[in-house]
Design a protein around this motif. Sequence first.
Motif, PDB file in Angstrom:
ATOM      1  N   LYS A   1      -8.139  -0.438 -20.347  1.00 41.73           N
ATOM      2  CA  LYS A   1      -6.897   0.241 -19.975  1.00 41.73           C
ATOM      3  C   LYS A   1      -7.151   1.598 -19.308  1.00 41.73           C
TER       4      LYS A   1
ATOM      5  N   GLU B   1       2.520   1.235 -17.577  1.00 41.54           N
ATOM      6  CA  GLU B   1       3.129   0.541 -18.725  1.00 41.54           C
ATOM      7  C   GLU B   1       3.324  -0.943 -18.414  1.00 41.54           C
ATOM      8  N   ALA B   2       3.767  -1.230 -17.197  1.00 38.79           N
ATOM      9  CA  ALA B   2       3.974  -2.629 -16.807  1.00 38.79           C
ATOM     10  C   ALA B   2       2.631  -3.358 -16.715  1.00 38.79           C
TER      11      ALA B   2
ATOM     12  N   CYS C   1      -0.104  -2.677 -18.397  1.00 40.71           N
ATOM     13  CA  CYS C   1      -0.588  -2.906 -19.760  1.00 40.71           C
ATOM     14  C   CYS C   1       0.124  -4.110 -20.368  1.00 40.71           C
ATOM     15  N   CYS C   2       1.418  -4.210 -20.083  1.00 39.27           N
ATOM     16  CA  CYS C   2       2.218  -5.310 -20.605  1.00 39.27           C
ATOM     17  C   CYS C   2       1.658  -6.647 -20.078  1.00 39.27           C
ATOM     18  N   LEU C   3       1.396  -6.699 -18.770  1.00 36.76           N
ATOM     19  CA  LEU C   3       0.824  -7.917 -18.172  1.00 36.76           C
ATOM     20  C   LEU C   3      -0.558  -8.210 -18.753  1.00 36.76           C
TER      21      LEU C   3
ATOM     22  N   ASP D   1      -1.932  -7.197 -21.651  1.00 40.39           N
ATOM     23  CA  ASP D   1      -1.898  -7.622 -23.064  1.00 40.39           C
ATOM     24  C   ASP D   1      -1.448  -9.074 -23.195  1.00 40.39           C
ATOM     25  N   ARG D   2      -0.535  -9.474 -22.315  1.00 45.96           N
ATOM     26  CA  ARG D   2       0.014 -10.828 -22.406  1.00 45.96           C
ATOM     27  C   ARG D   2      -1.017 -11.892 -21.989  1.00 45.96           C
TER      28      ARG D   2
END
Lengths: 130, 413
Positions: free
Chosen positions: B271, B328-329, B331-333, B335-336
């Motif tokens: 990250k 933030e977006a 990281c969201c992608l 993590d998923r």
Amino acid sequence: MTEQQAGVPEGEQEMMRLYILFGILFRVVMVDLGKVRVVPLKLSYQAVYDWLFPEISRWAERQHHQLRRLLRQQGCVVVSYQRQGHVYVVHYRQRGYLREAIYSIEILRAECQELVGQWIAHYQRGEKTP
Amino acid sequence: MANANKRIVFLVDMQSFYASIEKAANPQLRNQPIVVAGDPERRSGVVLAACPIAKSYGVVTAEALWQAQQKCRNLVVVRPRMEMYIRISMQITQIFESFTDKVEPYSIDEQFLDVTGSVHLFGDVLQMAAQIRQRVWMETGINCRVGIGENKVLAKMACDNFAKKQEQGVFWLKREELADTLWKLPIEKLFGVGSRMKRHFHRMGVYQIRQLADMAPNVLMRRFGVNGEVLWRTARGLDDSPVSLNTYDTQKGIGHHMTLPRDYHTGAEIKVVLLELCEEVCRRARSKELMGSVLSVGCRGADLDALNGFGRQMKLEEQTNDVMTLYEAACCLFDRHWQKTPVRSIGVTLSKLVPDNVLQLNLFTDNHKRRSLAHAMDDIRTRYGQDAILRAASLLGAGQAKERARKIGGHYK
């Protein structure tokens, strides 16, 4: 348009490049002599400097003028030369056509170094300067 | 003399561009096998360019430096100087501009020239190509090859498939002679066909360019979509795109990609790089006064195989060029889709770009303040260098921003 009129013969371009190189070299050597003289050293090499540098410079200047004569005989005259950032731009008139040559400074420096190397090699072999 | 309706396009390609520059700038290297390679100490040593002498030992571009050194024991390794290569490339563009005003740089060592209007000033087509080669050689010390065609794809294929393989370094690929020249070549020699596309064509029983040219375009379109038609047109030597400096004006996306010096194993480490990439993407978007609404994140493993990673995209709630929103977006992608496998290569792209002259106000975040802060940081970087201001996370072991500030495109300046 014939080939001779349309393009610059390869020999002329090479001559022009050498003319520029020797022109730079004879000036640079004398500038370097001035700089070397002020460097403080343990011993004095004044005599070596005063002989070596002007000798190379004189040789380069002779070559420069000789090439200028040859170019002029073939209808080539340098109109202007100027350093523009990292390149050296030369404008020359060749049988009525205004032409441009753009040389990289770094490559010119390397080529000048080669010429100095050639001069030293000839000198060490006891031959006449090239 | 060329047909009046036909264009004359040159593709000029520099032979072993980086290596040739190094040889021209350092005469002692001229008779030695040299490669320009990344940083061997940081395991990022891949061969960026190999001179013809090194190639005669079997050294190829993009292989690992240690492999090249095994093939050629007396190989001289030169560190890249990207700033100088860019300067020489611009100098070559300047040389080309004295032959025609239509010059389009295609890459750092390839440029398209449309000489239709100026060829008569330099004799005929082949004489002009010879003069271009001669000037580039005299003024930069680089040997170049010229592919000639009536459009850009023919010029490109003339250069790649014929001019590079011939001593004289010039080849004119004429459309009416394609049956005797291009069509005889295997399918992978067609511009736009890589290793994957080659496999697809082999599965279809297409092995030669002639077979592709003889196919109905509808069949290809059904299978490959619009790309199928493009390939069919390329095989037939059809291309209407102009030689123009404005080809890349309409930008569709802004992306950055980084190959890491080692495998990154933890989410926290990855990250840090993700944040640095978002920072870089947003800085470029702001400099072009654009913002985007689709974010793509891609990761690959140590073998750089797409199967060991992922490439996903998502639509953002609103268009942005703000780092933290994008991060933030991202990281969201991440993590998923991250499968907890080691990561060696990572990229972030922002697309669906629109001008950033409108700002969506938000009740909960002060977007105006964020934008001002970002512009202030951009100004500092422009004035004092890329690493003049860094995020604290970049000072961690995983951070790459400080190192990358010394590089252009991941290679030393």
